[in-house]
Every structure is written in structure tokens, then in C-alpha cells.
Write a protein that holds these residues in place. Structure first.
Motif, PDB file in Angstrom:
ATOM      1  N   PHE A 122      79.785 -24.836  60.153  1.00 45.78           N
ATOM      2  CA  PHE A 122      79.061 -24.342  58.983  1.00 45.78           C
ATOM      3  C   PHE A 122      79.591 -25.076  57.751  1.00 45.78           C
ATOM      4  N   PRO A 123      78.821 -26.005  57.174  1.00 42.48           N
ATOM      5  CA  PRO A 123      79.320 -26.842  56.070  1.00 42.48           C
ATOM      6  C   PRO A 123      79.858 -26.061  54.883  1.00 42.48           C
ATOM      7  N   ILE A 124      79.268 -24.888  54.614  1.00 44.16           N
ATOM      8  CA  ILE A 124      79.681 -24.121  53.428  1.00 44.16           C
ATOM      9  C   ILE A 124      80.899 -23.254  53.717  1.00 44.16           C
ATOM     10  N   THR A 125      80.897 -22.549  54.852  1.00 42.57           N
ATOM     11  CA  THR A 125      81.970 -21.589  55.112  1.00 42.57           C
ATOM     12  C   THR A 125      83.123 -22.134  55.955  1.00 42.57           C
ATOM     13  N   SER A 126      82.842 -23.029  56.893  1.00 39.92           N
ATOM     14  CA  SER A 126      83.892 -23.495  57.802  1.00 39.92           C
ATOM     15  C   SER A 126      85.113 -24.078  57.096  1.00 39.92           C
ATOM     16  N   PRO A 127      84.928 -24.863  56.015  1.00 35.48           N
ATOM     17  CA  PRO A 127      86.110 -25.437  55.351  1.00 35.48           C
ATOM     18  C   PRO A 127      87.054 -24.405  54.739  1.00 35.48           C
ATOM     19  N   HIS A 128      86.590 -23.161  54.631  1.00 36.30           N
ATOM     20  CA  HIS A 128      87.413 -22.127  53.995  1.00 36.30           C
ATOM     21  C   HIS A 128      88.056 -21.167  54.991  1.00 36.30           C
ATOM     22  N   GLU A 129      87.740 -21.310  56.278  1.00 40.40           N
ATOM     23  CA  GLU A 129      88.326 -20.428  57.275  1.00 40.40           C
ATOM     24  C   GLU A 129      89.806 -20.751  57.446  1.00 40.40           C
ATOM     25  N   LYS A 130      90.659 -19.733  57.357  1.00 43.78           N
ATOM     26  CA  LYS A 130      92.107 -19.955  57.402  1.00 43.78           C
ATOM     27  C   LYS A 130      92.581 -20.655  58.675  1.00 43.78           C
ATOM     28  N   PRO A 131      92.080 -20.293  59.870  1.00 39.67           N
ATOM     29  CA  PRO A 131      92.583 -20.969  61.073  1.00 39.67           C
ATOM     30  C   PRO A 131      92.187 -22.438  61.171  1.00 39.67           C
ATOM     31  N   HIS A 132      91.242 -22.885  60.328  1.00 36.79           N
ATOM     32  CA  HIS A 132      90.767 -24.258  60.407  1.00 36.79           C
ATOM     33  C   HIS A 132      91.559 -25.247  59.563  1.00 36.79           C
ATOM     34  N   GLN A 133      92.399 -24.743  58.676  1.00 32.66           N
ATOM     35  CA  GLN A 133      92.959 -25.593  57.637  1.00 32.66           C
ATOM     36  C   GLN A 133      93.789 -26.774  58.168  1.00 32.66           C
ATOM     37  N   LEU A 134      94.616 -26.552  59.170  1.00 35.66           N
ATOM     38  CA  LEU A 134      95.469 -27.640  59.651  1.00 35.66           C
ATOM     39  C   LEU A 134      94.654 -28.704  60.380  1.00 35.66           C
ATOM     40  N   LYS A 135      93.698 -28.271  61.186  1.00 34.65           N
ATOM     41  CA  LYS A 135      92.839 -29.246  61.874  1.00 34.65           C
ATOM     42  C   LYS A 135      91.995 -30.029  60.872  1.00 34.65           C
ATOM     43  N   LEU A 136      91.564 -29.385  59.795  1.00 34.53           N
ATOM     44  CA  LEU A 136      90.802 -30.081  58.766  1.00 34.53           C
ATOM     45  C   LEU A 136      91.640 -31.159  58.094  1.00 34.53           C
ATOM     46  N   GLN A 137      92.928 -30.894  57.917  1.00 33.75           N
ATOM     47  CA  GLN A 137      93.810 -31.918  57.343  1.00 33.75           C
ATOM     48  C   GLN A 137      93.910 -33.130  58.260  1.00 33.75           C
ATOM     49  N   VAL A 138      93.958 -32.871  59.564  1.00 34.20           N
ATOM     50  CA  VAL A 138      94.022 -33.982  60.525  1.00 34.20           C
ATOM     51  C   VAL A 138      92.734 -34.791  60.470  1.00 34.20           C
ATOM     52  N   ARG A 139      91.593 -34.116  60.447  1.00 31.19           N
ATOM     53  CA  ARG A 139      90.318 -34.839  60.379  1.00 31.19           C
ATOM     54  C   ARG A 139      90.223 -35.657  59.093  1.00 31.19           C
ATOM     55  N   ARG A 275      85.383 -13.185  64.979  1.00 30.10           N
ATOM     56  CA  ARG A 275      84.311 -12.935  64.009  1.00 30.10           C
ATOM     57  C   ARG A 275      83.398 -14.160  63.905  1.00 30.10           C
ATOM     58  N   ILE A 276      83.975 -15.360  63.889  1.00 31.22           N
ATOM     59  CA  ILE A 276      83.175 -16.582  63.828  1.00 31.22           C
ATOM     60  C   ILE A 276      82.265 -16.691  65.047  1.00 31.22           C
ATOM     61  N   TRP A 277      82.818 -16.419  66.227  1.00 27.43           N
ATOM     62  CA  TRP A 277      82.009 -16.494  67.451  1.00 27.43           C
ATOM     63  C   TRP A 277      80.872 -15.481  67.418  1.00 27.43           C
ATOM     64  N   THR A 278      81.169 -14.270  66.943  1.00 23.22           N
ATOM     65  CA  THR A 278      80.159 -13.220  66.901  1.00 23.22           C
ATOM     66  C   THR A 278      79.067 -13.536  65.889  1.00 23.22           C
ATOM     67  N   GLU A 279      79.403 -14.297  64.856  1.00 25.63           N
ATOM     68  CA  GLU A 279      78.424 -14.710  63.847  1.00 25.63           C
ATOM     69  C   GLU A 279      77.545 -15.861  64.328  1.00 25.63           C
ATOM     70  N   GLY A 280      77.805 -16.373  65.519  1.00 31.75           N
ATOM     71  CA  GLY A 280      77.003 -17.482  66.033  1.00 31.75           C
ATOM     72  C   GLY A 280      77.629 -18.839  65.794  1.00 31.75           C
ATOM     73  N   GLY A 281      78.941 -18.870  65.557  1.00 29.56           N
ATOM     74  CA  GLY A 281      79.623 -20.113  65.224  1.00 29.56           C
ATOM     75  C   GLY A 281      79.842 -21.082  66.367  1.00 29.56           C
ATOM     76  N   THR A 282      79.295 -20.783  67.552  1.00 25.83           N
ATOM     77  CA  THR A 282      79.412 -21.732  68.670  1.00 25.83           C
ATOM     78  C   THR A 282      78.040 -22.100  69.233  1.00 25.83           C
ATOM     79  N   LEU A 283      76.971 -21.712  68.530  1.00 18.77           N
ATOM     80  CA  LEU A 283      75.619 -21.941  69.059  1.00 18.77           C
ATOM     81  C   LEU A 283      75.065 -23.265  68.544  1.00 18.77           C
ATOM     82  N   TYR A 284      75.470 -24.343  69.185  1.00 18.49           N
ATOM     83  CA  TYR A 284      75.057 -25.673  68.783  1.00 18.49           C
ATOM     84  C   TYR A 284      73.631 -25.946  69.256  1.00 18.49           C
ATOM     85  N   ALA A 285      72.931 -26.818  68.532  1.00 16.64           N
ATOM     86  CA  ALA A 285      71.544 -27.125  68.871  1.00 16.64           C
ATOM     87  C   ALA A 285      71.429 -27.637  70.298  1.00 16.64           C
ATOM     88  N   GLU A 286      72.402 -28.386  70.729  1.00 16.82           N
ATOM     89  CA  GLU A 286      72.436 -28.873  72.105  1.00 16.82           C
ATOM     90  C   GLU A 286      73.876 -29.177  72.482  1.00 16.82           C
TER      91      GLU A 286
END
Length: 315
Positions: A122-139, A275-286
Motif C-alpha cells: 500500500f503506497p500510502i500506508t505501508s511506509p508507515h507500518e512499524k514492522p516495515h521500517q528496517l526492511k524499508l531501509q534495506v530497500r 491487522r495488515i493481513w486482515t485488511e487485505g494486505g496480501t491480496l496481490y492482483a496475481e
């Protein structure tokens, strides 16, 4: 295009998901010239039987300190591919691993530790999720500094082995399937689809990705074993156990409250991810399973069977 990966070096091979990755490599070792792991002296001492078993299966054991550049440079010699399975607390150690791999005369391919939720879904919300921060630094480091390496992020979604387990205490309210009590706690309204990958299949899909040329770098591959709703999972548990279960629900609103409380106590990672999974955060187009040769993966039925066997002490 870089040469196909033939000499693979794994970091974190004795960890939670690393065990399945090294197992996947060993199961298909005929496709590789050399398989090695980089591990610490403490791991060699504390996991003697595991290390011995890997040696017996032809795995080269390289011992050193991942924070010592000289140890890493020496380990890279003779390998062409780095696979990282470092845990969440050591994710940032991948930045020097990348820097040294970029400078290495032999390393041309790197799979960082990305197994799990897509941290940029999610371009708007994903960058702000706390568990994502370290992986985002690597990317970010990869985008800004890596030019030579062929980098692939293998995104798998949640591990079904863990999601389909029985939880205890307060965390039971974040989703649980308890075989012994015949009780389930479903998230949301129970109808939200979640894309799962078994831990075994992380290894299977990673090996398939290694063997399949991928255009572009960095490249994100979104793979999975199966997609199911909590209600569908419950129905499969009931079918295989032959009985009706008692069912409770944790709404998204309540899950967010539990998440906030957990972060106030110190670490709400597990709640945030659910919470992310329940919100549909793994439902990729393909999914990209087809891009890596459509390897055989586990099904909902098989994973529920394994969960039942494990909870009954038979697995």
C-alpha cells in the motif's frame, strides 16, 4: 544477464525460516555446484547436531562473525549467490552484506530476507507500518547503492504454519485455531481472504526462483501456497476433525485496539501484521508462481492436516 546461481551461501540458515530454505536447497542440490552457510561460533557450539547433519548432506560450514567485514569477504570467495534469512532484529546487517557483495568479484545474485508481508504493497500506508521500517531501509540502500547485483525480493505473505496454530493468553484474540478445545477465533468478519505460504514452500519457491532467470533488478516476486478466508480455514478444520467448533470473532476495530495496546507495552509487531493481513494486505492482483515454473506447493487441506497432527503431538 548474470550467470545462473550455482554456488549459494545462506545467512541465518539455522533460524526459523532459514531451516526451510537450506532444506529446499539440499533437496535440489543436484542443481547447484556448492551450498554453504555462514554461521557464528556460538551456533556451531549450541546446535552441534544440526550443523553435523548439514555437513553430512554436503553443506559447507563457514564460521565467522557477520559483523566482521573480513569474515564476510572471506566467506563470499567462491560463491556467486547470497541468500539471507536473517531475523527481524538483525535485518539491518544486510546493508553491509550488500555493500560487500557489490564489491565482490564473484557474487552476482542476492536474495535478502523479505519473506512475509509486502512492505511496499500500500503506497500510502505501508511506509508507515512499524514492522516495515528496517526492511524499508534495506530497500532504500539497494535502490541508491546497488548497481551490479541481481536482487530479488521473495514476498510470501504470512506463514500458514503459524497462522493455523493455537494461540494462548491475550494473543488468542489475534486469531487462533485450537484443535484440542475445538475453538477458533476468526479475524474481521471471517470472510477476508489472506494469501498464505507454508514455511516448507518458502524453500521450494526460493529454489525455483534461483533456477529461473528473472529480468530486472531489484525484482519483487509475490508467491504463495494458497489463498483462503478464516471461515474456509475453520471449515477445513471441522471437516478433518469431524466436529463443529465454537467460534469467536475479533473485529478489525478491536484488533487495532489490541495492536495499539501492545505497542504501548513495547512491541505490537504480531498484532500489526495480522491487522495488515486482515485488511487485505496480501491480496496481490496475481501471483508469480508461474514466473518461476509453477513448482508444486502445499494446499489448505494439507496445511490443516499438518496443524492437526502437530497440535495432537503426531507431527
Amino acid at each position: 544477464m548474470a550467470s545462473p546461481p550455482k554456488k549459494t551461501l545462506v545467512f541465518g540458515a539455522t533460524g526459523v525460516i532459514g531451516k526451510y530454505i537450506i532444506s529446499g536447497l539440499i533437496d535440489d542440490k543436484a542443481s547447484f555446484e556448492k551450498i554453504g552457510i555462514f554461521t557464528s561460533p556460538a551456533t556451531v557450539e549450541n546446535k552441534k547436531d544440526e550443523i553435523a547433519a548439514l555437513k553430512e548432506q554436503g553443506v559447507e560450514i563457514l564460521v565467522g562473525n557477520v559483523e566482521y567485514e573480513a569474515d564476510v569477504v572471506k566467506a563470499y570467495d567462491g560463491y556467486d549467490t547470497v541468500i539471507s534469512a536473517l531475523g527481524r532484529s538483525t535485518i539491518l546487517l544486510q546493508i553491509p552484506l550488500f555493500r560487500l557483495a557489490e564489491a565482490s568479484p564473484t557474487i552476482h545474485t542476492f536474495f535478502p530476507s523479505e519473506y512475509g508481508t509486502d512492505i511496499e504493497y500500500f503506497p500510502i500506508t505501508s511506509p508507515h507500518e512499524k514492522p516495515h521500517q528496517l526492511k524499508l531501509q534495506v530497500r532504500k540502500y539497494v535502490r541508491e547503492h546497488i548497481r551490479k547485483l541481481n536482487v530479488t525480493y521473495l514476498v510470501t505473505g504470512p506463514y500458514s504454519d503459524l497462522y493455523l496454530s493455537a494461540q494462548t493468553g491475550d494473543f488468542e484474540r489475534a486469531g487462533s485455531f485450537d484443535v484440542k478445545s475445538g475453538k477458533a477465533v476468526l479475524l474481521g468478519d471471517g470472510n477476508g481472504k489472506v494469501s498464505f505460504t507454508s514455511m516448507r514452500d518458502v524453500g521450494v519457491l526460493l529454489v525455483a526462483a534461483l533456477k529461473t532467470p528473472v529480468q530486472g533488478s531489484p525484482k519483487t516476486l509475490k508467491v504463495n501456497s494458497f489463498t483462503a478466508t478464516p471461515r474456509e480455514i475453520l471449515a477445513e478444520f471441522e471437516r478433518q476433525t469431524g466436529k463443529s467448533w465454537s467460534v469467536g470473532y475479533t473485529s478489525l476495530e478491536e484488533l487495532r485496539r489490541l495492536e495499539g495496546d501492545a505497542w504501548e507495552r513495547g512491541d505490537g509487531t504480531r498484532y500489526t501484521l495480522r491487522r495488515i493481513w486482515t485488511e487485505g494486505g496480501t491480496l496481490y492482483a496475481e501471483r508469480d508462481n508461474g514466473s518461476v515454473g509453477e513448482p508444486g506447493v502445499e494446499t489448505l487441506e494439507g496445511q490443516v492436516r499438518r496443524a492437526i497432527e502437530k497440535q495432537e503431538g503426531r507431527g
